[in-house]
Design a protein around this motif. Structure first.
Motif, short mmCIF file in Angstrom:
data_model
loop_
_atom_site.label_atom_id
_atom_site.label_comp_id
_atom_site.label_asym_id
_atom_site.label_seq_id
_atom_site.Cartn_x
_atom_site.Cartn_y
_atom_site.Cartn_z
N THR A 57 31.77 49.22 -27.13
CA THR A 57 30.34 49.61 -27.70
C THR A 57 30.19 49.27 -29.10
OG1 THR A 57 31.44 51.48 -28.90
CG2 THR A 57 30.86 51.97 -26.42
N ALA A 58 29.04 49.37 -29.60
CA ALA A 58 28.75 48.81 -30.99
C ALA A 58 29.74 49.22 -31.87
CB ALA A 58 27.18 48.99 -31.23
N GLU A 59 30.14 50.71 -31.82
CA GLU A 59 30.82 51.31 -32.74
C GLU A 59 32.34 50.99 -32.66
OE1 GLU A 59 27.18 53.59 -32.18
OE2 GLU A 59 28.74 52.69 -30.58
N GLU A 60 32.66 50.53 -31.46
CA GLU A 60 34.12 50.11 -31.14
C GLU A 60 34.16 48.51 -32.17
OE1 GLU A 60 35.72 51.98 -27.09
OE2 GLU A 60 34.31 50.36 -26.77
N VAL A 61 33.05 47.71 -32.02
CA VAL A 61 32.96 46.56 -32.65
C VAL A 61 33.25 46.82 -34.02
CG1 VAL A 61 31.70 44.53 -32.92
CG2 VAL A 61 31.71 45.42 -30.68
N ILE A 99 34.76 37.63 -35.38
CA ILE A 99 34.72 38.36 -34.11
C ILE A 99 34.11 37.61 -33.12
CG2 ILE A 99 35.15 40.69 -35.38
CD1 ILE A 99 32.28 41.35 -34.43
N SER A 100 34.58 37.82 -31.73
CA SER A 100 33.75 37.24 -30.44
C SER A 100 33.84 38.41 -29.35
CB SER A 100 34.65 36.07 -29.88
OG SER A 100 34.26 34.98 -30.44
N PRO A 101 32.58 39.29 -29.80
CA PRO A 101 32.67 40.43 -28.68
C PRO A 101 31.93 40.05 -27.35
CG PRO A 101 30.96 40.74 -30.39
CD PRO A 101 31.61 39.53 -30.88
N GLY A 102 32.30 40.72 -26.20
CA GLY A 102 31.26 40.59 -25.07
C GLY A 102 30.20 41.42 -25.31
N PRO A 103 29.31 41.79 -24.40
CA PRO A 103 28.14 42.42 -24.40
C PRO A 103 28.30 43.75 -24.98
CG PRO A 103 28.57 42.17 -22.35
CD PRO A 103 29.71 41.44 -22.93
N ALA A 104 27.96 43.94 -26.22
CA ALA A 104 28.16 45.48 -26.91
C ALA A 104 26.94 46.29 -26.15
CB ALA A 104 27.80 45.50 -28.30
N HIS A 105 27.21 47.56 -25.86
CA HIS A 105 26.70 48.52 -25.26
C HIS A 105 26.58 49.88 -25.60
CE1 HIS A 105 30.11 50.36 -23.32
NE2 HIS A 105 30.18 48.92 -23.10
N GLU A 106 25.85 50.72 -25.28
CA GLU A 106 25.67 52.31 -25.97
C GLU A 106 26.75 52.77 -25.10
OE1 GLU A 106 23.74 53.20 -28.10
OE2 GLU A 106 22.72 51.13 -28.09
N ALA A 107 27.42 53.60 -26.20
CA ALA A 107 28.21 54.72 -25.51
C ALA A 107 28.05 55.39 -24.39
CB ALA A 107 28.82 55.69 -26.54
N GLY A 108 28.88 55.18 -23.25
CA GLY A 108 28.78 55.86 -21.93
C GLY A 108 28.05 54.99 -21.09
N HIS A 136 40.96 33.59 -38.04
CA HIS A 136 40.97 33.86 -36.79
C HIS A 136 39.62 34.13 -36.06
CE1 HIS A 136 45.25 34.32 -35.93
NE2 HIS A 136 45.34 34.52 -37.57
N ASP A 137 39.28 33.92 -34.79
CA ASP A 137 38.03 34.30 -34.16
C ASP A 137 38.63 35.46 -33.07
OD1 ASP A 137 36.15 34.77 -32.50
OD2 ASP A 137 35.52 32.58 -32.42
N MET A 138 38.68 36.67 -33.33
CA MET A 138 39.10 37.82 -32.43
C MET A 138 38.15 38.11 -31.32
SD MET A 138 40.83 40.38 -35.45
CE MET A 138 41.75 40.90 -34.10
N VAL A 139 38.90 38.00 -30.11
CA VAL A 139 38.15 38.20 -28.86
C VAL A 139 38.13 39.56 -28.80
CG1 VAL A 139 38.11 37.88 -26.42
CG2 VAL A 139 38.63 35.99 -28.08
N LEU A 140 37.14 40.34 -28.63
CA LEU A 140 36.87 41.86 -28.09
C LEU A 140 36.40 42.02 -27.08
CD1 LEU A 140 35.36 42.88 -31.69
CD2 LEU A 140 37.64 42.52 -31.24
N ASP A 141 37.28 41.80 -25.98
CA ASP A 141 36.95 42.02 -24.51
C ASP A 141 38.14 42.21 -23.63
OD1 ASP A 141 35.63 41.72 -22.01
OD2 ASP A 141 34.31 40.32 -22.74
N LYS A 142 38.04 43.11 -22.69
CA LYS A 142 39.24 43.56 -21.75
C LYS A 142 39.40 42.19 -20.80
CE LYS A 142 37.79 48.39 -21.49
NZ LYS A 142 37.29 49.38 -20.61
N LYS A 143 38.55 41.12 -20.86
CA LYS A 143 38.90 40.16 -19.85
C LYS A 143 39.88 39.06 -20.64
CE LYS A 143 34.55 39.68 -17.11
NZ LYS A 143 33.62 38.94 -16.57
N THR A 144 40.47 38.35 -19.75
CA THR A 144 41.34 37.15 -20.51
C THR A 144 40.42 35.90 -20.23
OG1 THR A 144 43.44 38.07 -19.61
CG2 THR A 144 43.60 35.97 -20.25
N VAL A 145 40.23 35.38 -21.41
CA VAL A 145 39.40 34.34 -21.44
C VAL A 145 40.37 33.01 -21.39
CG1 VAL A 145 37.62 32.77 -22.61
CG2 VAL A 145 37.58 35.47 -22.89
N VAL A 146 40.19 32.29 -20.40
CA VAL A 146 40.73 30.99 -20.45
C VAL A 146 39.99 29.68 -20.42
CG1 VAL A 146 42.66 32.06 -18.81
CG2 VAL A 146 40.70 31.22 -17.66
#
Length: 237
Positions: free
Chosen positions: A205-209, A188-197, A227-237
């Motif tokens: 969030t860590a829970e979503e990851v 998995i390739s998450p962005g910066p995980a953060h606390e809910a809210g 696979h290396d799954m990107v977990l982010d709302k951005k499109t990485v190019v």
């Protein structure tokens, strides 16, 4: 409590909080027996309490993959097998961001330490996890890479980006090597995980990851390999 992973043993390695903690709790909620491994015994104890308070079954072992290398990796795999009799799932979540410096300014020992934590430590974990899984003809491994490692946009974080890009490549290569032996490997390739809210536009969030990790380890993802799954709302190019 769900029976999705009933009868299975999950190893969550890297730390006792954040994404590791969320993943350990999620696996236990889905019926897995969980072994959590990391360098901080207090953080591990906190994770165990969360699992046990909701009726889950978990155990911990202090293991620092950065400093302990192969011996620490062997210790955590052995602990899972000795405690629960098996190792079906491994989530390797070692992440050290390293220095915020341009390439020429990174001290050589700092470069080495960053790669030791993010790449070599995970390699050591996989080495021992795979040895056990191969002997039993089954298993699932998920590693944590980084959503920006291949984009070149981590300015000032070259050591971190290099280590995570290499881990992504290691994951994909190992996936091809071991799928014929009954072992699925992904990242998995998450962005910066953060606390809910928290006020972050990007990153889960860590829970979503953790929910993505759980899905990748489930039978529902049985055809997801390498696979290396990107977990982010951005499109990485």
């Amino acid at each position: 409590m769900s029976a999705r992973f009933a009868g299975r043993v999950a190893l969550v390695a890297g730390a006792g909080d954040g994404i590791c903690r969320a993943a350990a709790v999620a696996f236990a909620r889905e019926g897995a027996r969980v072994l959590v491994a990391g360098p901080d015994p207090e953080e591990l104890a906190g994770t165990l309490k969360l699992i046990r308070d909701t009726g889950g079954e978990a155990h911990s072992v202090v293991a620092d993959l950065t400093r302990g290398g192969s011996a620490a990796a062997a210790r955590m795999v052995d602990a899972a097998v000795e405690r629960f009799g098996a190792l079906d799932i491994a989530f390797n979540n070692a992440t050290v961001t390293g220095p915020n410096s341009n390439v020429a300014d990174i001290a050589e020992d700092v470069w080495a330490d960053t790669l030791a934590a993010n790449l070599t430590g995970v390699f050591m974990a996989m080495k021992h996890e795979l040895a056990h899984m191969e002997s039993h003809g089954r298993g699932v491994i998920v590693n944590t890479a980084c959503n920006m490692a291949n984009s070149g946009r981590l300015v000032g974080m070259s050591a971190y980006a290099a280590s995570k890009a290499a881990l992504s490549a290691l994951t994909r290569t190992a996936a091809h090597e071991y799928i014929g032996k009954g072992i699925r490997i992904n990242a998995i390739s998450p962005g910066p995980a953060h606390e809910a809210g928290a006020d972050h536009a990007d990153g889960a969030t860590a829970e979503e990851v953790a929910e993505t990790v759980v899905w990748l380890c489930s039978d529902e993802a049985s055809f997801v390999v390498g696979h290396d799954m990107v977990l982010d709302k951005k499109t990485v190019v």
